[in-house]
Design a protein around this motif. Structure first.
Motif, PDB file in Angstrom:
ATOM      1  N   LYS A 129       9.627  -7.227   9.765  1.00  0.00           N
ATOM      2  CA  LYS A 129       8.256  -6.904   9.361  1.00  0.00           C
ATOM      3  C   LYS A 129       8.205  -5.577   8.619  1.00  0.00           C
ATOM      4  O   LYS A 129       7.532  -5.445   7.589  1.00  0.00           O
ATOM      5  CB  LYS A 129       7.356  -6.849  10.598  1.00  0.00           C
ATOM      6  CG  LYS A 129       5.892  -6.613  10.275  1.00  0.00           C
ATOM      7  CD  LYS A 129       5.054  -6.630  11.537  1.00  0.00           C
ATOM      8  CE  LYS A 129       3.581  -6.380  11.209  1.00  0.00           C
ATOM      9  NZ  LYS A 129       2.746  -6.382  12.450  1.00  0.00           N
ATOM     10  N   TRP A 130       8.936  -4.580   9.129  1.00  0.00           N
ATOM     11  CA  TRP A 130       8.949  -3.265   8.470  1.00  0.00           C
ATOM     12  C   TRP A 130       9.592  -3.366   7.092  1.00  0.00           C
ATOM     13  O   TRP A 130       9.119  -2.748   6.133  1.00  0.00           O
ATOM     14  CB  TRP A 130       9.714  -2.262   9.340  1.00  0.00           C
ATOM     15  CG  TRP A 130       9.032  -1.966  10.635  1.00  0.00           C
ATOM     16  CD1 TRP A 130       7.692  -2.040  10.889  1.00  0.00           C
ATOM     17  CD2 TRP A 130       9.643  -1.558  11.867  1.00  0.00           C
ATOM     18  NE1 TRP A 130       7.439  -1.710  12.206  1.00  0.00           N
ATOM     19  CE2 TRP A 130       8.602  -1.407  12.829  1.00  0.00           C
ATOM     20  CE3 TRP A 130      10.950  -1.300  12.252  1.00  0.00           C
ATOM     21  CZ2 TRP A 130       8.850  -1.008  14.139  1.00  0.00           C
ATOM     22  CZ3 TRP A 130      11.198  -0.904  13.556  1.00  0.00           C
ATOM     23  CH2 TRP A 130      10.158  -0.756  14.482  1.00  0.00           C
ATOM     24  N   ARG A 131      10.675  -4.127   6.973  1.00  0.00           N
ATOM     25  CA  ARG A 131      11.333  -4.307   5.681  1.00  0.00           C
ATOM     26  C   ARG A 131      10.391  -4.985   4.678  1.00  0.00           C
ATOM     27  O   ARG A 131      10.375  -4.649   3.489  1.00  0.00           O
ATOM     28  CB  ARG A 131      12.594  -5.160   5.848  1.00  0.00           C
ATOM     29  CG  ARG A 131      13.736  -4.463   6.570  1.00  0.00           C
ATOM     30  CD  ARG A 131      14.294  -3.326   5.766  1.00  0.00           C
ATOM     31  NE  ARG A 131      15.437  -2.698   6.431  1.00  0.00           N
ATOM     32  CZ  ARG A 131      15.968  -1.554   6.048  1.00  0.00           C
ATOM     33  NH1 ARG A 131      15.454  -0.900   5.020  1.00  0.00           N
ATOM     34  NH2 ARG A 131      16.987  -1.045   6.699  1.00  0.00           N
ATOM     35  N   GLN A 132       9.623  -5.953   5.147  1.00  0.00           N
ATOM     36  CA  GLN A 132       8.673  -6.637   4.269  1.00  0.00           C
ATOM     37  C   GLN A 132       7.618  -5.662   3.753  1.00  0.00           C
ATOM     38  O   GLN A 132       7.242  -5.720   2.569  1.00  0.00           O
ATOM     39  CB  GLN A 132       8.017  -7.796   5.024  1.00  0.00           C
ATOM     40  CG  GLN A 132       8.947  -8.962   5.289  1.00  0.00           C
ATOM     41  CD  GLN A 132       8.305 -10.040   6.153  1.00  0.00           C
ATOM     42  OE1 GLN A 132       7.263  -9.821   6.788  1.00  0.00           O
ATOM     43  NE2 GLN A 132       8.915 -11.207   6.199  1.00  0.00           N
ATOM     44  N   ASN A 133       7.129  -4.783   4.618  1.00  0.00           N
ATOM     45  CA  ASN A 133       6.149  -3.783   4.196  1.00  0.00           C
ATOM     46  C   ASN A 133       6.730  -2.853   3.131  1.00  0.00           C
ATOM     47  O   ASN A 133       6.069  -2.538   2.132  1.00  0.00           O
ATOM     48  CB  ASN A 133       5.675  -2.965   5.400  1.00  0.00           C
ATOM     49  CG  ASN A 133       4.832  -3.768   6.362  1.00  0.00           C
ATOM     50  OD1 ASN A 133       4.300  -4.818   6.012  1.00  0.00           O
ATOM     51  ND2 ASN A 133       4.707  -3.301   7.586  1.00  0.00           N
TER      52      ASN A 133
END
Length: 260
Positions: free
Chosen positions: A53-57
Motif C-alpha cells: 500500500k505504501w509503495r502504491q502511494n
C-alpha cells in the motif's frame, strides 16, 4: 567479517578450555523456527500488505510528478519566464513531499520500522525466551543461529534444537491461552472499560489526524492544478487577443494600402 572473527575467537577459546571441562553446544535455524510460528507468518503478511500500500502511494505521487515534468517540457516554448519558474518550483515542492513521504514510510523511525517492531518483536521474544529456558534446562554453554552470518562449516543434526524451541513456544502458547480463559472476567471492570475507550479514542485520533493530513495534501494539489489551469487559460486568451490584434492591424494596413 567482524562476526566471523569473533566466532573464530570463540571457537579457539572453547578449544583451549576443553581440557578443563566439557563444553555443550547446540544450534538453531531461526528462519525455520519463524516460518513455523503462525503468529510470525500473520505478522509478516500484515507487514507485506502495508508495504504494498505504501509503495502504491509513492508510485502514485511519482507518476504525478512525471506528468508535471512532461507538461512543462511540452509547454515551455510558449510560457513566460515567471510561469516556467513557478512550475519548476511546484515540481520541486512535489519532489520534496515525495521524499518526506518515503522517509515517513521507510525511514529509520518510519511506519515500517514501528510496525515491524510492534508485530515481529513479541514473536522474536518468544523464541529467545524458549532458547533461554531450554539452554538452562539442558545446560548448554553456547547456542548458535545457523541462519545468521556466522559461518558453520559443519553441523550435526542431533545438535539442532529448532524443533525443541518450537515445541516450547507451542506449550507456552497453550498455557497462556488456558490461563487467559481461566482468568478472563465475564464483564470488564470500570477501569478496563476506561482503558478500552482511551485506546479506541487514541486510535480514532490517529486515523483522524492522518485523514486530515491526506485531505490537506489533496486540497493543496487541487489548488495547484486550479492555479495552473487558470494561468493556462489566461495565457491562451492573451495569445488569442494578440492574434486578433495582429489580424486587425494587418487588415487595417491592407485597407489603407488599397485606398492609397
Amino acid at each position: 567479517m567482524k562476526k566471523i572473527f569473533l566466532f573464530t575467537v570463540l571457537l579457539l577459546t572453547v578449544s583451549i578450555s576443553w581440557s578443563q571441562r566439557s563444553q555443550t553446544i547446540a544450534y538453531i535455524d531461526m528462519e525455520y523456527i519463524l516460518e513455523n510460528v503462525p503468529e510470525y507468518l500473520e505478522a509478516q503478511n500484515t507487514l507485506d500488505e502495508k508495504v504494498v500500500k505504501w509503495r502504491q502511494n509513492l508510485d502514485k505521487e511519482a507518476r504525478f510528478i512525471e506528468v508535471l515534468k512532461t507538461d512543462l517540457a511540452n509547454e515551455k516554448a510558449i510560457l513566460t519566464k515567471d510561469l516556467i519558474e513557478e512550475k519548476e518550483e511546484e515540481i520541486s515542492l512535489k519532489q520534496d513531499e515525495l521524499r518526506r513521504l518515503e522517509s515517513l514510510y521507510f525511514g529509520p523511525k518510519g511506519d515500517m520500522f514501528l510496525l515491524r517492531k510492534q508485530l515481529v518483536k513479541p514473536i522474536q521474544d518468544q523464541v529467545y525466551n524458549a532458547i533461554q529456558s531450554i539452554s538452562a534446562r539442558k545446560k548448554y554453554d553456547f547456542v548458535f543461529d545457523k541462519s545468521s552470518e556466522l559461518v558453520m562449516l559443519y553441523s550435526n543434526k542431533k545438535y539442532d534444537i529448532s524443533d525443541l524451541v518450537l515445541g516450547t513456544i507451542d506449550r507456552t502458547r497453550l498455557v497462556d491461552e488456558k490461563n487467559a480463559q481461566r482468568n478472563a472476567p465475564r464483564e470488564l471492570t470500570d477501569k478496563q472499560k476506561q482503558a478500552v475507550v482511551k485506546r479506541e479514542t487514541a486510535v480514532a485520533k490517529n486515523i483522524s489526524d492522518r485523514e486530515v493530513k491526506k485531505k490537506a495534501a489533496n486540497e493543496n494539489r487541487q489548488a495547484l492544478l486550479k492555479k495552473r489551469n487558470e494561468k493556462r487559460d489566461l495565457l491562451r486568451k492573451k495569445k488569442e487577443a494578440l492574434k486578433k490584434k495582429k489580424e486587425k492591424q494587418k487588415k487595417e494596413q491592407e485597407n489603407q494600402d488599397n485606398n492609397n
